[in-house]
Scaffold this motif. Sequence first.
Motif, PDB file in Angstrom:
ATOM      1  N   PRO A 205      46.872  34.273  34.412  1.00 59.17           N
ATOM      2  CA  PRO A 205      47.418  35.014  35.441  1.00 59.17           C
ATOM      3  C   PRO A 205      46.576  35.244  36.629  1.00 59.17           C
ATOM      4  O   PRO A 205      45.410  35.988  36.322  1.00 59.17           O
ATOM      5  CB  PRO A 205      48.122  36.075  34.777  1.00 59.17           C
ATOM      6  N   VAL A 206      46.987  35.021  37.810  1.00 59.31           N
ATOM      7  CA  VAL A 206      45.997  35.045  38.865  1.00 59.31           C
ATOM      8  C   VAL A 206      45.303  36.441  39.086  1.00 59.31           C
ATOM      9  O   VAL A 206      44.350  36.858  39.774  1.00 59.31           O
ATOM     10  CB  VAL A 206      46.520  34.507  40.204  1.00 59.31           C
ATOM     11  N   MET A 207      46.372  37.529  38.644  1.00 60.81           N
ATOM     12  CA  MET A 207      46.039  38.888  38.977  1.00 60.81           C
ATOM     13  C   MET A 207      44.847  39.374  38.179  1.00 60.81           C
ATOM     14  O   MET A 207      44.181  40.380  38.666  1.00 60.81           O
ATOM     15  CB  MET A 207      47.118  40.024  38.901  1.00 60.81           C
ATOM     16  N   LEU A 208      44.534  38.597  36.996  1.00 57.45           N
ATOM     17  CA  LEU A 208      43.487  39.023  36.281  1.00 57.45           C
ATOM     18  C   LEU A 208      42.143  38.747  36.949  1.00 57.45           C
ATOM     19  O   LEU A 208      41.114  39.265  36.339  1.00 57.45           O
ATOM     20  CB  LEU A 208      43.396  38.111  34.947  1.00 57.45           C
ATOM     21  N   TYR A 209      42.096  37.985  38.042  1.00 60.04           N
ATOM     22  CA  TYR A 209      40.833  37.629  38.756  1.00 60.04           C
ATOM     23  C   TYR A 209      40.431  38.829  39.639  1.00 60.04           C
ATOM     24  O   TYR A 209      39.258  38.860  40.196  1.00 60.04           O
ATOM     25  CB  TYR A 209      40.825  36.573  39.583  1.00 60.04           C
ATOM     26  N   LEU A 210      41.358  39.835  39.697  1.00 62.62           N
ATOM     27  CA  LEU A 210      41.327  40.731  40.711  1.00 62.62           C
ATOM     28  C   LEU A 210      40.734  42.189  40.146  1.00 62.62           C
ATOM     29  O   LEU A 210      41.011  42.270  38.802  1.00 62.62           O
ATOM     30  CB  LEU A 210      42.584  41.074  41.622  1.00 62.62           C
ATOM     31  N   ALA A 211      39.972  42.968  40.927  1.00 58.52           N
ATOM     32  CA  ALA A 211      39.621  44.075  40.433  1.00 58.52           C
ATOM     33  C   ALA A 211      40.333  45.499  40.964  1.00 58.52           C
ATOM     34  O   ALA A 211      40.650  46.348  40.077  1.00 58.52           O
ATOM     35  CB  ALA A 211      38.171  44.412  40.607  1.00 58.52           C
ATOM     36  N   TRP A 282      45.814  44.205  31.722  1.00 54.98           N
ATOM     37  CA  TRP A 282      45.787  43.391  29.886  1.00 54.98           C
ATOM     38  C   TRP A 282      44.156  42.968  29.728  1.00 54.98           C
ATOM     39  O   TRP A 282      43.561  42.431  30.627  1.00 54.98           O
ATOM     40  CB  TRP A 282      46.578  42.010  29.959  1.00 54.98           C
ATOM     41  N   GLY A 283      43.755  43.297  28.422  1.00 58.62           N
ATOM     42  CA  GLY A 283      42.508  42.706  27.968  1.00 58.62           C
ATOM     43  C   GLY A 283      41.452  44.143  28.579  1.00 58.62           C
ATOM     44  O   GLY A 283      40.386  44.042  27.933  1.00 58.62           O
ATOM     45  N   ASP A 284      41.633  44.950  29.207  1.00 56.42           N
ATOM     46  CA  ASP A 284      40.969  46.303  29.655  1.00 56.42           C
ATOM     47  C   ASP A 284      41.725  47.277  30.043  1.00 56.42           C
ATOM     48  O   ASP A 284      41.648  47.943  30.871  1.00 56.42           O
ATOM     49  CB  ASP A 284      40.169  45.776  30.814  1.00 56.42           C
ATOM     50  N   ASN A 285      42.874  47.849  29.195  1.00 56.42           N
ATOM     51  CA  ASN A 285      43.923  48.774  29.435  1.00 56.42           C
ATOM     52  C   ASN A 285      43.748  49.820  28.383  1.00 56.42           C
ATOM     53  O   ASN A 285      44.677  50.666  28.155  1.00 56.42           O
ATOM     54  CB  ASN A 285      45.126  48.084  29.234  1.00 56.42           C
ATOM     55  N   HIS A 301      40.475  55.685  33.006  1.00 58.77           N
ATOM     56  CA  HIS A 301      40.164  54.311  32.286  1.00 58.77           C
ATOM     57  C   HIS A 301      38.781  54.409  31.624  1.00 58.77           C
ATOM     58  O   HIS A 301      37.939  54.838  32.184  1.00 58.77           O
ATOM     59  CB  HIS A 301      40.145  53.211  33.511  1.00 58.77           C
ATOM     60  N   VAL A 302      39.070  53.912  30.069  1.00 61.11           N
ATOM     61  CA  VAL A 302      38.041  54.174  29.291  1.00 61.11           C
ATOM     62  C   VAL A 302      36.870  53.617  29.780  1.00 61.11           C
ATOM     63  O   VAL A 302      35.634  54.221  29.745  1.00 61.11           O
ATOM     64  CB  VAL A 302      38.328  53.976  27.784  1.00 61.11           C
ATOM     65  N   ARG A 303      36.716  52.320  30.123  1.00 63.61           N
ATOM     66  CA  ARG A 303      35.535  51.435  30.535  1.00 63.61           C
ATOM     67  C   ARG A 303      34.844  51.943  31.780  1.00 63.61           C
ATOM     68  O   ARG A 303      33.830  52.249  31.700  1.00 63.61           O
ATOM     69  CB  ARG A 303      35.951  49.977  30.403  1.00 63.61           C
ATOM     70  N   THR A 304      35.600  52.349  32.801  1.00 64.01           N
ATOM     71  CA  THR A 304      35.138  52.644  34.262  1.00 64.01           C
ATOM     72  C   THR A 304      35.057  54.144  34.357  1.00 64.01           C
ATOM     73  O   THR A 304      34.517  54.595  35.246  1.00 64.01           O
ATOM     74  CB  THR A 304      35.789  52.005  35.234  1.00 64.01           C
ATOM     75  N   GLY A 305      35.794  54.886  33.731  1.00 65.31           N
ATOM     76  CA  GLY A 305      35.907  56.367  34.004  1.00 65.31           C
ATOM     77  C   GLY A 305      36.922  56.556  35.157  1.00 65.31           C
ATOM     78  O   GLY A 305      36.954  57.860  35.534  1.00 65.31           O
ATOM     79  N   TYR A 306      37.417  55.672  35.667  1.00 59.23           N
ATOM     80  CA  TYR A 306      38.378  55.754  37.008  1.00 59.23           C
ATOM     81  C   TYR A 306      39.606  56.401  36.409  1.00 59.23           C
ATOM     82  O   TYR A 306      40.185  56.122  35.545  1.00 59.23           O
ATOM     83  CB  TYR A 306      38.551  54.481  37.689  1.00 59.23           C
ATOM     84  N   GLU A 307      39.866  57.380  37.463  1.00 64.93           N
ATOM     85  CA  GLU A 307      41.114  58.235  36.947  1.00 64.93           C
ATOM     86  C   GLU A 307      42.305  58.056  37.974  1.00 64.93           C
ATOM     87  O   GLU A 307      42.022  57.608  39.132  1.00 64.93           O
ATOM     88  CB  GLU A 307      40.926  59.733  37.084  1.00 64.93           C
TER      89      GLU A 307
END
Length: 366
Positions: A205-211, A282-285, A301-307
């Motif tokens: 899915p194209v949205m998975l290329y976006l951050a 998905w995959g990083d959720n 967000h566990v990986r980045t710490g973003y709230e």
Amino acid sequence: MSMWNINARVQKLDTRGRRIIAVSDIHANMPYFKGLLEKVGFSESDELIIDGDFLEKGERSLETLRFIMKLAERGNCRVVCGNCDTWADVIDAEWQYWSSRIVKYMLFKKSGLMWDMLTEMGVEIREDMDFERLIPELAERFKPEWDFLHAMPHVIETPHYIFAHGGIKPDIPIERQRGGDCMKFDAFMDYGYTFDKWVIVGHWPVMLYLADHVCANPIIDREHRVISIDGGCSLKDDGQLNALIIPYEGSEDFSFEAYDPFPVRRVKSSQRGGGKSYYIRWGDNDVQVLRRGEEFSLVRHVRTGYEMEILTKYLYSDEEFCKCNDSTDLVLSLEAGDEVSVVEETSRGYLVKHKGTSGWYWGELI
């Protein structure tokens, strides 16, 4: 031998100057597919290429297969095999592998091609069923469907374009590449391959290329001559089914149409967007729930710490650490009168799509 392990089957195609319409990842979503065909005005003067994964995920696999078979009979619809379309392996080569797994898969999904076929046969799908015993009857009763699936190529090649569901490698002749790699090539665009012909893919899915935001529109990489068109149909709540439109063989004047069923409304007041945003996907959720509310919850967000705050119903469990549905906190820049598609209506505002990009609008819609 399994479609996964043989060398890629390549179908050469002369599009005869027709308009080319490429669609991927329908995933058994007939309303989206029919809606898209109507929107693009598909006719006998066009060449329709289904770029893989027309089965599974959605609820109408057998219906979708038969509909595409009917289209193919007209002579202007071609189909590439995707990683979700390899069910002929169950009958032809892989039944011993599948017989121990298929029942669990069907009971988990409660949909899919095999589920639909057995339901049509009047078979009750139970954990203790003897699936292996049913294979001969399945093979006989649905022979036209199996023949169609078994004959699909991994790749369709025209003088200027290559259609593969997952992707291909640039340094190996296509016929020498493994079929499974052509069907399932995760994050294909991230490899940075460059091609002489345009390579059109789905699968990822194209949205998975976006951050930092969500956009379901096709990605056209002119530097590397790669186009990715999977809009997340049946997989993403705000997904869409895309059609890449090529006016004629050799043209690089690409355009697209997209279909989704969301109601369209207009923005009453302008909104300034921008600012910091993120896209949990998905995959990083994996998230930590910091504050759980009735409608919205604050998560980290566990990986980045973003709230960010997300819809509480998007959390997959009541635990502090859990996974969540795809979520964004992007605030869209919108002008009064802009058309938006409404994905979610909340007490605070609306999760909408504008020109394929999902985000929040806090004002009033008319």
